[in-house]
Design an enzyme around this catalytic site. Structure first.
Site, mmCIF file in Angstrom:
data_model
loop_
_atom_site.group_PDB
_atom_site.id
_atom_site.type_symbol
_atom_site.label_atom_id
_atom_site.label_comp_id
_atom_site.label_asym_id
_atom_site.label_seq_id
_atom_site.Cartn_x
_atom_site.Cartn_y
_atom_site.Cartn_z
ATOM 1 N N HIS A 49 0.833 -1.206 0.000
ATOM 2 C CA HIS A 49 0.000 0.000 0.000
ATOM 3 C C HIS A 49 0.868 1.256 0.000
ATOM 4 O O HIS A 49 0.502 2.276 0.562
ATOM 5 C CB HIS A 49 -0.973 0.003 1.197
ATOM 6 C CG HIS A 49 -2.095 -0.977 1.033
ATOM 7 N ND1 HIS A 49 -3.226 -0.699 0.313
ATOM 8 C CD2 HIS A 49 -2.242 -2.246 1.480
ATOM 9 C CE1 HIS A 49 -4.042 -1.752 0.336
ATOM 10 N NE2 HIS A 49 -3.469 -2.706 1.023
ATOM 11 N N ASP A 51 2.598 2.034 -3.124
ATOM 12 C CA ASP A 51 2.771 2.499 -4.523
ATOM 13 C C ASP A 51 1.932 3.743 -4.797
ATOM 14 O O ASP A 51 2.411 4.692 -5.414
ATOM 15 C CB ASP A 51 2.552 1.377 -5.554
ATOM 16 C CG ASP A 51 1.196 0.687 -5.488
ATOM 17 O OD1 ASP A 51 0.408 0.980 -4.557
ATOM 18 O OD2 ASP A 51 0.927 -0.147 -6.369
ATOM 19 N N GLY A 139 -3.960 -12.288 -4.900
ATOM 20 C CA GLY A 139 -3.004 -11.244 -4.532
ATOM 21 C C GLY A 139 -1.658 -11.454 -5.194
ATOM 22 O O GLY A 139 -0.659 -10.843 -4.802
ATOM 23 N N SER A 142 -2.586 -11.988 -11.057
ATOM 24 C CA SER A 142 -2.949 -12.621 -12.336
ATOM 25 C C SER A 142 -3.413 -11.558 -13.322
ATOM 26 O O SER A 142 -3.239 -11.706 -14.528
ATOM 27 C CB SER A 142 -4.044 -13.673 -12.126
ATOM 28 O OG SER A 142 -5.285 -13.081 -11.793
ATOM 29 N N ASP A 192 2.244 -3.832 -9.715
ATOM 30 C CA ASP A 192 2.068 -5.162 -10.293
ATOM 31 C C ASP A 192 2.607 -5.228 -11.718
ATOM 32 O O ASP A 192 3.315 -6.168 -12.099
ATOM 33 C CB ASP A 192 0.583 -5.537 -10.322
ATOM 34 C CG ASP A 192 -0.047 -5.480 -8.945
ATOM 35 O OD1 ASP A 192 0.696 -5.328 -7.965
ATOM 36 O OD2 ASP A 192 -1.285 -5.590 -8.863
ATOM 37 N N TYR A 249 -10.120 -0.946 -0.582
ATOM 38 C CA TYR A 249 -8.914 -0.414 -1.229
ATOM 39 C C TYR A 249 -9.105 1.075 -1.530
ATOM 40 O O TYR A 249 -8.236 1.902 -1.231
ATOM 41 C CB TYR A 249 -8.646 -1.215 -2.507
ATOM 42 C CG TYR A 249 -7.384 -0.824 -3.240
ATOM 43 C CD1 TYR A 249 -6.156 -1.395 -2.904
ATOM 44 C CD2 TYR A 249 -7.419 0.118 -4.263
ATOM 45 C CE1 TYR A 249 -5.004 -1.038 -3.584
ATOM 46 C CE2 TYR A 249 -6.274 0.473 -4.942
ATOM 47 C CZ TYR A 249 -5.069 -0.107 -4.602
ATOM 48 O OH TYR A 249 -3.933 0.261 -5.275
HETATM 49 P P1 ADP Z 1 -5.160 -10.839 -8.897
HETATM 50 O O1 ADP Z 1 -4.541 -9.886 -9.847
HETATM 51 O O2 ADP Z 1 -4.682 -10.649 -7.496
HETATM 52 O O3 ADP Z 1 -5.036 -12.267 -9.311
HETATM 53 P P2 ADP Z 1 -7.485 -9.396 -9.674
HETATM 54 O O4 ADP Z 1 -8.865 -9.341 -9.138
HETATM 55 O O5 ADP Z 1 -6.711 -8.146 -9.779
HETATM 56 O O6 ADP Z 1 -6.711 -10.508 -8.863
HETATM 57 O O7 ADP Z 1 -7.530 -9.991 -11.145
HETATM 58 C C1 ADP Z 1 -8.252 -11.156 -11.414
HETATM 59 C C2 ADP Z 1 -9.066 -10.923 -12.665
HETATM 60 O O8 ADP Z 1 -8.209 -10.809 -13.805
HETATM 61 C C3 ADP Z 1 -9.988 -12.080 -12.978
HETATM 62 O O9 ADP Z 1 -11.225 -11.937 -12.326
HETATM 63 C C4 ADP Z 1 -10.129 -11.967 -14.484
HETATM 64 O O10 ADP Z 1 -11.085 -10.995 -14.827
HETATM 65 C C5 ADP Z 1 -8.778 -11.447 -14.919
HETATM 66 N N1 ADP Z 1 -7.874 -12.542 -15.300
HETATM 67 C C6 ADP Z 1 -6.635 -12.774 -14.794
HETATM 68 N N2 ADP Z 1 -6.073 -13.855 -15.389
HETATM 69 C C7 ADP Z 1 -6.961 -14.309 -16.278
HETATM 70 C C8 ADP Z 1 -6.965 -15.423 -17.199
HETATM 71 N N3 ADP Z 1 -5.941 -16.269 -17.285
HETATM 72 N N4 ADP Z 1 -8.076 -15.583 -17.965
HETATM 73 C C9 ADP Z 1 -9.129 -14.747 -17.873
HETATM 74 N N5 ADP Z 1 -9.171 -13.700 -17.027
HETATM 75 C C10 ADP Z 1 -8.120 -13.470 -16.230
HETATM 76 MG MG MG Z 2 -4.684 -7.772 -9.785
#
Ligand code: ADP
Ligand code: MG
Length: 409
Positions: A49, A51, A139, A142, A192, A249
């Site tokens: 927290h 950035d 977290g 992705s 990120d 957040y």
């Molecule tokens: P984090 O970044 O911590 O994993 P977030 O809520 O920021 O969680 O991001 C997750 C979202 O990103 C998912 O709900 C989806 O919308 C998108 N996402 C991430 N990776 C994929 C993937 N491989 N395929 C489809 N959507 C994805």
């Molecule tokens: Mg994310």
């Protein structure tokens, strides 16, 4: 005891083979993809927290990556499929991608093309498929892994040349952040995407998030050879549901802005640790001010801990960073109030089993925790965390090993 669930990363060949197969299934009638690209999730060692407070953060890239097979199109359409969203094929005209209008997981993908266009680059429509071993919503970013894999793919098929050097990668970071903030509508800072695009294997990335810095000034790769130090970075995905995350957040960000306003600074970064007491006094003693005081105390002390952590690592004293991690966790739990029962449980169990340090990582309210562990203690720490979850009646956590890995490529 249930045996620990290890969330293994894929080899580059495996990841590429998966998306090539998926591409053929989804769009095979029209031929092969132009290529395969991938980008890692990240785990933040310390600097949470911070950035969005123009502070410091210290992420490493995970060996877990999101793979994208992509082929450009000439008709301006974007067509997408993901192994993680099998029932949600996604399609739109790139011209129609608009803040507040574009929704669904494809917003993270099409948003990158939109942002590159907004920055003046020629980007056409495309077909793309996605598969990933980065845990979702844990977290571990992705979302940034997805954006950054798409960014390097579009960079390559349009010969933008941005991925070729760090300054260009910093531009791709900006595009990915805009995609996430403006098209996907998630108000995240920039850590990120910077981690996914600008980290390097065997290094942590010391990010300085002050606005207006050059690429060179904004990031330093600090050698962080865990194996040589006999250490392992263990990541625990608690799989805790994190309800209300978005609202919380945004509230934390708003509190930081409000405090900075009252203190007459552009960001909390401007408050040096030795000015903290004076700043806290200035915020006043009302109940509302008491909350602001705790938020400010977290941010200012966390930025200082991050600098100190980086100094220790630079000096080859990685085995001494544990107390900084523990202090970071306490600050996030007590002052910033973004921890969760499951995160506290991981930290407690890991430290009890001999971890050198442990803390929640990422935005909080669930998600993941990390423990820095001597290689010989990994099994013991893993078992202790697993047992603690069993005894608390919680769903089994996932375990990842996180040697600092390669950036998007
Ligand atoms: P984090 O970044 O911590 O994993 P977030 O809520 O920021 O969680 O991001 C997750 C979202 O990103 C998912 O709900 C989806 O919308 C998108 N996402 C991430 N990776 C994929 C993937 N491989 N395929 C489809 N959507 C994805
Ligand atoms: Mg994310």
């Amino acid at each position: 005891m249930t045996s620990p669930q290890w969330l293994d990363s894929w080899s580059a060949d495996d990841g590429a083979a998966r998306v090539r197969t998926l591409f053929t299934e989804a769009f095979g009638d029209d031929g092969a993809p132009d290529g395969v690209w991938s980008a890692p999730g990240r785990v933040n060692l310390i600097g949470e927290h911070t950035d969005y407070n123009a502070g410091l953060a210290l992420p490493v890239a995970l060996p877990h990556r999101t793979y994208v097979a992509l082929r450009s199109r000439t008709d301006g359409l974007v067509r997408l499929a993901s192994a993680q969203a099998p029932d949600e094929r996604w399609e739109t005209a790139l011209d129609e991608v608009t803040p507040g209008v574009t929704h669904g997981w494809g917003a993270y993908v099409a948003g990158v093309a939109w942002a590159l266009r907004a920055a003046g680059h020629e980007v056409s429509g495309f077909d793309a498929v996605v598969d990933s071993c980065v845990p979702f919503g844990a977290g571990l970013s992705s979302s940034a892994a997805l954006e950054c894999a798409v960014a390097v793919a579009l960079d390559a098929v349009h010969s933008l040349g941005l991925a070729a050097d760090d300054a260009g990668r910093a531009e791709l970071v900006t595009a990915c952040v805009r995609a996430e903030n403006e098209i996907a509508g998630a108000p995240t800072g920039g850590m990120d995407q910077a981690a996914s695009l600008r980290c390097s294997a065997g290094h942590a990335l010391l990010l300085d998030c002050r606005p207006g810095l050059t690429a060179l000034e904004s990031a330093e790769r600090v050698p962080f050879d865990l194996a040589a130090a006999g250490l392992t970075l263990l990541v625990v995905d608690t799989r805790a549901e994190h309800a209300l995350v978005d609202g919380q957040y945004a509230q934390r960000r708003a509190a930081c802005e409000q405090a900075a306003d009252i203190l007459g600074v552009a960001s909390l970064r401007e408050i040096a640790p030795d000015e903290l007491d004076v700043a806290l006094d200035k915020l006043g003693g009302t109940e509302d001010a008491e909350v602001l005081r705790r938020r400010v105390r977290h941010v200012v002390t966390e930025i200082a801990r991050t600098a100190e952590f980086a100094n220790l690592v630079r000096a080859g004293r990685a085995t001494e960073v544990g107390p900084l991690m523990n202090a970071s966790h306490a600050s996030l739990r007590d002052d910033y109030e973004v921890s969760a029962h499951e995160l506290d449980l991981v930290v407690e169990a890991a430290l009890g089993a001999g971890a050198l340090g442990a803390r929640m990582t990422g935005g909080g309210f669930g998600g993941s925790a990390i423990a820095l562990v001597r290689a010989a203690d990994v099994d013991g720490v893993t078992a202790a965390v697993q047992t603690a979850f069993d005894e608390a009646g919680l769903a089994a956590p996932g375990f990842l090993l996180a040697p600092p890995s390669d950036p998007a490529r």
